[in-house]
Design an enzyme around this catalytic site. Structure first.
Site, PDB file in Angstrom:
ATOM      1  CE  LYS A   1      -4.163  -1.380   2.446  1.00 34.93           C
ATOM      2  NZ  LYS A   1      -5.124  -1.093   3.485  1.00 34.93           N
ATOM      3  NE  ARG A   2       5.117   0.627   4.101  1.00 42.08           N
ATOM      4  CZ  ARG A   2       4.612  -0.514   4.565  1.00 42.08           C
ATOM      5  NH1 ARG A   2       3.476  -0.482   5.239  1.00 42.08           N
ATOM      6  NH2 ARG A   2       5.214  -1.668   4.359  1.00 42.08           N
TER       7      ARG A   2
END
Ligand code: GLU
Length: 507
Positions: free
Chosen positions: A259-260
């Protein structure tokens, strides 16, 4: 087959989560089974407002639907674990009674002291487990009367009693037999001191109560599975089948796509745009990047699953038909954005024109362009869809339509205009003005005839007209361009060109 998708609303759904949701959906549909959406929101510290709505919206956009869930209800409601709190404590206590769990009273300081002591003795990752629990403060080590007294007056947690020296085995539908040794497992907390369950307890209790037959989830949950297997054994419940899906890897193969990664890799990792409610930060989504849900779903299906044969382009219906866990790979699947775009392009080409028009509409409106009559709009899109990979490419390809060329033309383009054609332009203008019907086919006939009369190669005539009408050297068929521009706009562009470029006007 009863399957579930059980996301935690800790932020936007990652594209890998969409793949997990998709595989579950495909199997539920294929087997005529049931599909449950369950929101695992027991960890209130990680709760992010808007995340649940995002998950539902993203999956709905993809065409992934559920038979039960917080948004539609169902026989196992409620479907948010935070609304099922009361259920879990009872099961945790039952597990203690069955001898598969115990009460622990250790304070944070005592736990920390234990970790430090063991680290000093050379243990790398000290844990509360079958070995260390024997000198901690819990219902296994304290006298029963003291346990009762503490339960009445002190905070406590309930921990699973991992058996000593045992193999925990389970069959994974993708990986085959997986074995853990109980010495690798720690006595996980099942019920926290605030009465909230942890993931392990809530997940297993709900899978059991909801009649889930197949647990299909990402590989990152594989290490949790032996704990779940022990819980099923402890409760004396029938175990579901397990399938752990391969990780999604970054395009360079250098680790998990997370997600990062946000937009840092040059492509979205979320299905829809997401604005972080705390920081205001915006992450791009596939929908906003101009992907069709058909394209995203098709691409994700192939990320870890290989159909038999050569076929790569599938509708959702065809995926349901073709999909099977047997052809899901064990190895991580590398993300390939170019492939995603190519697949999307194939779907753009196949989409019924009315649906394409609908899909382009928001992008059209976003540019501030006025709506067009449906038939005209569709004709315009038809010109551009062939080469477009994502929806904004279509807008780019029909730029000529809403942006007349800037005049005078820059010299590199002006040099390519054919003087004979320019001289004869007024004559062409007059001829076109009376042309009926104004259709690509009749325009083609007229222009070909005219080129012949001028004794010019058709290519030169077409290039000059294209430059005048669009300011571009290449693009869709010129006859089609004239047709969608219409007589009056085409005439205006030719006339304006003559005015600016100063070719004598004889009309
Ligand atoms: N709540 C877990 C998640 O966020 C569910 C994992 C599972 O499917 O068991 O992915």
């Amino acid at each position: 087959m009863v399957v579930r998708f059980a996301p935690s609303p800790t932020g936007p759904l990652h594209i890998g989560g969409v793949r997990t949701a998709l595989y579950n959906f495909l199997l539920a549909k294929k087997t005529g089974g049931r599909y449950i959406l369950r929101i695992e929101d027991t960890d209130q510290t990680r709760y992010v407002p808007g995340a649940e709505a995002y998950i539902v919206e993203a999956l709905t956009w993809c065409g992934i639907t559920f038979d039960e869930g917080p948004h539609i209800g169902g026989p196992h409601a409620p479907y948010r674990q935070s609304e099922r709190k009361a259920i879990y404590a009872q099961y945790a206590h039952e597990l203690v009674a069955r001898g598969w769990a115990y009460y622990a009273f250790d304070t944070e300081e005592e736990l920390e002291a234990m970790r430090q002591r063991l680290q000093a003795a050379g243990m790398v990752a000290p844990q509360y487990n079958a070995y260390t629990r024997s000198y901690m403060k819990n219902s296994l080590t304290l006298p029963p009367a003291e346990v009762q007294a503490r339960l009445r007056s002190e905070p406590y947690v309930i921990r699973i009693l991992v058996p000593r020296n045992r193999e925990v085995r389970f069959y994974d539908e993708i990986r085959g037999w997986v074995t853990f040794h109980s010495r690798e497992l720690d006595d996980k907390v099942l019920l926290k001191s605030d009465g909230m369950p942890t993931y392990h307890l809530a997940n297993v209790v709900d899978d059991h109560l909801m009649g889930v037959t197949h647990v299909i989830r990402g590989e990152e949950w594989l290490p949790s599975t032996p704990i779940h297997v022990l819980l099923y054994e402890g409760f004396g419940w029938e175990m579901p089948r397990f399938a752990h899906l391969p990780l999604l890897l970054r395009p360079d193969g250098g680790g998990k796509l997370s997600k990062r990664d946000g937009d840092a890799l040059g492509f979205p990792v979320f299905p829809l745009r997401w604005q972080d409610p705390f920081t205001g930060e915006i992450a791009n989504g596939y929908r906003e990047a101009g992907f069709l849900p058909e394209g995203v779903v098709n691409y994700l299906a192939l990320l870890g699953w290989h159909p038999p044969g050569e076929k790569e382009i599938f509708t959702l219906e065809e995926l349901i038909e073709a999909f099977s866990l047997k052809r899901v790979q064990k190895a991580g699947a590398r993300f390939d954005y170019e492939k995603a775009r190519w697949i999307n392009q194939q779907h753009l080409r196949r989409l019924p024109i009315e649906r394409l028009a609908q899909a382009v509409q928001p992008f059209w409106a976003q540019k501030g362009l006025p709506p067009l009559p449906p038939e005209r709009f569709q004709k315009l899109l038809e010109l551009a869809r062939e080469r477009a990979a994502v929806l904004p490419d279509i807008l780019e390809a029909v730029r000529f339509f809403y942006t007349p060329p800037a005049l005078p033309l820059p010299s590199n383009l002006a040099d390519r205009l054919n003087p004979t054609v320019l001289e004869a332009l007024p004559e062409l203008l007059a001829a076109l003005s009376t042309l009926t019907p104004w259709l690509a086919s009749s325009l083609e006939e007229a222009i070909k005839g005219w080129a012949k009369r001028l004794g010019l190669p058709l290519g030169k005539v077409l290039l000059t007209l294209r430059l005048i009408l669009t300011g571009e050297e290449a693009g869709p068929s010129l006859y089609q361009i004239l047709e969608v521009l219409g007589l009056s706009e085409s005439r205006q562009r030719l006339e304006r060109f003559l005015e600016v470029h100063g070719v004598p006007k004889r009309v």
